[in-house]
Design a protein around this motif. Structure first.
Motif, PDB file in Angstrom:
ATOM      1  N   VAL A  40      29.208  59.796   6.996  1.00 53.97           N
ATOM      2  CA  VAL A  40      28.815  58.331   7.930  1.00 53.97           C
ATOM      3  C   VAL A  40      29.383  57.365   6.905  1.00 53.97           C
ATOM      4  CG1 VAL A  40      27.604  56.688   9.068  1.00 53.97           C
ATOM      5  CG2 VAL A  40      27.103  59.362   9.200  1.00 53.97           C
ATOM      6  N   ARG A  41      30.550  56.463   7.196  1.00 51.29           N
ATOM      7  CA  ARG A  41      31.228  55.700   6.360  1.00 51.29           C
ATOM      8  C   ARG A  41      31.446  54.222   6.953  1.00 51.29           C
ATOM      9  NH1 ARG A  41      36.338  59.119   4.207  1.00 51.29           N
ATOM     10  NH2 ARG A  41      35.395  60.971   3.464  1.00 51.29           N
ATOM     11  N   LEU A  42      30.914  53.230   6.006  1.00 55.10           N
ATOM     12  CA  LEU A  42      31.221  51.966   6.220  1.00 55.10           C
ATOM     13  C   LEU A  42      31.686  51.192   5.040  1.00 55.10           C
ATOM     14  CD1 LEU A  42      30.535  49.642   8.379  1.00 55.10           C
ATOM     15  CD2 LEU A  42      28.554  49.079   7.202  1.00 55.10           C
ATOM     16  N   PHE A  70      22.473  51.602   7.565  1.00 51.40           N
ATOM     17  CA  PHE A  70      23.251  50.755   6.661  1.00 51.40           C
ATOM     18  C   PHE A  70      22.533  49.324   7.018  1.00 51.40           C
ATOM     19  CE2 PHE A  70      26.438  53.895   7.572  1.00 51.40           C
ATOM     20  CZ  PHE A  70      26.845  54.159   6.377  1.00 51.40           C
ATOM     21  N   CYS A  93      35.907  49.543  10.280  1.00 48.90           N
ATOM     22  CA  CYS A  93      35.329  50.373  11.080  1.00 48.90           C
ATOM     23  C   CYS A  93      34.183  51.119  10.480  1.00 48.90           C
ATOM     24  CB  CYS A  93      36.020  51.634  11.979  1.00 48.90           C
ATOM     25  SG  CYS A  93      37.485  50.652  12.914  1.00 48.90           S
ATOM     26  N   LEU A  94      33.079  51.517  11.531  1.00 55.31           N
ATOM     27  CA  LEU A  94      32.031  52.573  11.064  1.00 55.31           C
ATOM     28  C   LEU A  94      32.559  53.784  11.551  1.00 55.31           C
ATOM     29  CD1 LEU A  94      28.717  53.475  10.489  1.00 55.31           C
ATOM     30  CD2 LEU A  94      28.826  53.176  13.061  1.00 55.31           C
ATOM     31  N   GLU A  95      32.769  54.734  10.593  1.00 58.97           N
ATOM     32  CA  GLU A  95      33.351  56.138  10.976  1.00 58.97           C
ATOM     33  C   GLU A  95      32.564  57.151  10.749  1.00 58.97           C
ATOM     34  OE1 GLU A  95      37.990  55.764   9.902  1.00 58.97           O
ATOM     35  OE2 GLU A  95      36.792  56.027   8.178  1.00 58.97           O
ATOM     36  N   SER A 119      34.896  56.444  15.513  1.00 62.59           N
ATOM     37  CA  SER A 119      35.385  55.051  14.700  1.00 62.59           C
ATOM     38  C   SER A 119      34.657  54.172  15.701  1.00 62.59           C
ATOM     39  CB  SER A 119      36.619  54.713  14.676  1.00 62.59           C
ATOM     40  OG  SER A 119      37.215  55.770  13.513  1.00 62.59           O
ATOM     41  N   VAL A 122      33.736  47.305  13.370  1.00 55.16           N
ATOM     42  CA  VAL A 122      32.755  46.312  12.796  1.00 55.16           C
ATOM     43  C   VAL A 122      32.904  44.912  13.764  1.00 55.16           C
ATOM     44  CG1 VAL A 122      31.811  44.782  10.919  1.00 55.16           C
ATOM     45  CG2 VAL A 122      32.602  47.234  10.499  1.00 55.16           C
TER      46      VAL A 122
END
Length: 436
Positions: A40-42, A70, A93-95, A119, A122
């Motif tokens: 999970v990436r931001l 987050f 984007c949040l991915e 995706s 934001v």
């Protein structure tokens, strides 16, 4: 006390659904039986990795389980959305990247195979403070089979954003210099507590689980042990409202000059006893040690103390809520986040104990682990040779604080974390004069 606006962006209820294979020889067998995990990436935040369960096409979707949290304030969101942002190679984007196979890397190469990505852009609306469900349900992430028209793999997830305001405090100087502690409200700072460091100790009184006032005496065996350090937190009227007492000396392990994980030093975090103005009751226990290796970090373990956890042991029936390693060289951040930290053996929730000055609402202070989980506190700490920049910054979730005295125990905990950097320095190294 006025809080600063923060929002919590959470990703939960993860699950992967894979269509059944169409060939007769494999009827009833999923096209993938490998384990799944996701990243999970931001932009601008550490990647959070978690396993993802495989869900049968006939089973109901997952309904719980936090995969990632987050936390953003207005400045962090503005940075993400700024046209000059270094993250702005594309719209931020949040991915959620879903992989199949073994989690980890080999020779610097990720072992898992990417199945697909979800995706979510934001949005500035996240800071409006209203709870918003941004996504809930299944979404396709894998390529379908063009020959039989069957869909590809699907990911189930729930994404929410909700207000999670915080109080921000900072020590107005080094902990050992007995500084004031101020609350930061935008560009305004307001003194709220004072911090007093000494090398006296709080000693046990005759009452079980009760702690009396400080006694005189100093320790001159610095080469063999470090003990007797005491931090008192006072409110603006000068009344003591929290304390951190070094109850287990910091001593080097056999044949070494370092405090080992097997024999850590410990602090007891104390509150004024609600039944007596002259004694204290334990609230939490912080253990600290030096990790192995030439660049061994500072290991920290914090647990709440059960009602019957007095008498100096403070580890019977308590709830372990944080364990982390901080860089001894550059410092780092100690935090309590019950959604991210899951001990191997969960501890039972504590019996509610009303704070002597709070409203008695259910919060982390009085009952331990809240049912909803999430961020509780964080504090920064310096590195071993960075005493001039040793000004801990403390953030507290507003929902766990019902009065200023509730915040005081976290100030004592933050001070103990900061001083553990010095307590765990190699014994071959001389401590600075304020401590020795």
């Amino acid at each position: 006390m006025d809080p600063r606006a923060f929002v919590k962006l959470s990703v939960s209820a993860l699950g992967v659904r894979v269509p059944l294979a169409s060939k007769p020889a494999r009827t009833g067998v999923h096209s993938s039986t490998s384990p799944f995990f996701c990243e999970v990436r931001l932009p601008g935040y550490p990647v959070q990795t978690t396993p993802v369960p495989l869900v049968s096409p006939t089973s109901p979707p997952p309904d719980r389980g936090i995969a990632a949290n987050f936390y953003l304030d207005e400045s962090a969101l503005d940075k993400l959305l700024s046209p000059t942002s270094c993250f702005k190679s594309s719209f931020p984007c949040l991915e959620v990247l879903v992989y199949t196979g073994r989690q980890g890397t080999r020779c610097g190469v990720k072992e898992g195979k990417l199945m697909g990505t979800f995706s979510l852009p934001v949005s500035s609306q996240w800071m409006e403070g209203k709870p918003i469900q941004l996504h809930s349900g299944w979404t396709g992430i894998g390529k379908g089979n063009s020959t039989d028209g069957k869909p590809g793999a699907e990911l189930h997830l729930v994404i929410k954003v909700e207000a999670d305001p915080r109080y921000i405090f900072q020590f107005d100087g080094e902990t050992v210099a007995s500084p004031q502690i101020v609350q930061i409200q935008g560009k305004i700072t307001q003194p709220l507590f004072s911090c007093k460091f000494s090398r006296d100790r709080l000693s046990r009184s005759s009452g079980a689980g009760k702690w009396s006032g400080p006694l005189g005496g100093h320790d001159h065996k610095e080469r063999k042990e470090r003990k007797g350090w005491l931090i008192m937190i006072h409110d603006l009227s000068g009344s003591p409202v929290a304390a951190a007492s070094m109850v287990t000396p910091f001593v080097p392990s056999a044949g070494s000059d370092r405090v080992s994980r097997s024999n850590p030093g410990a602090w007891l975090i104390l509150r004024p006893d609600s039944t007596s103005g002259d004694s204290w009751e334990p609230w939490g226990r912080l253990e600290a040690w030096k990790e192995r290796g030439s660049k061994g970090g500072l290991g920290l373990r914090f647990q709440l103390v059960a009602e019957n956890g007095g008498g100096g042991t403070a580890n019977v029936g308590g709830a372990l809520v944080s364990e982390t390693v901080i860089s001894s060289h550059s410092g780092g951040e100690f935090s309590i986040d019950t959604a991210r930290f899951r001990p191997a053996t969960p501890s039972p929730a504590r019996t509610p104990v009303q704070s002597p000055r709070s409203s008695g609402d259910c919060n982390f202070i009085n009952v331990g682990l809240p049912a909803s989980g999430g961020f509780v506190m964080s504090c920064t700490t310096r590195g071993e040779r960075q005493s001039s920049s040793g000004r801990p910054l403390v953030q507290l979730a507003m929902r766990h604080i019902t009065c200023a005295e509730d915040a005081a125990v976290f100030m004592a905990l933050a001070a103990a974390v900061d001083l553990s950097i010095d307590a765990c320095q190699p014994f071959s190294r001389k401590l600075r004069k304020e401590l020795s």
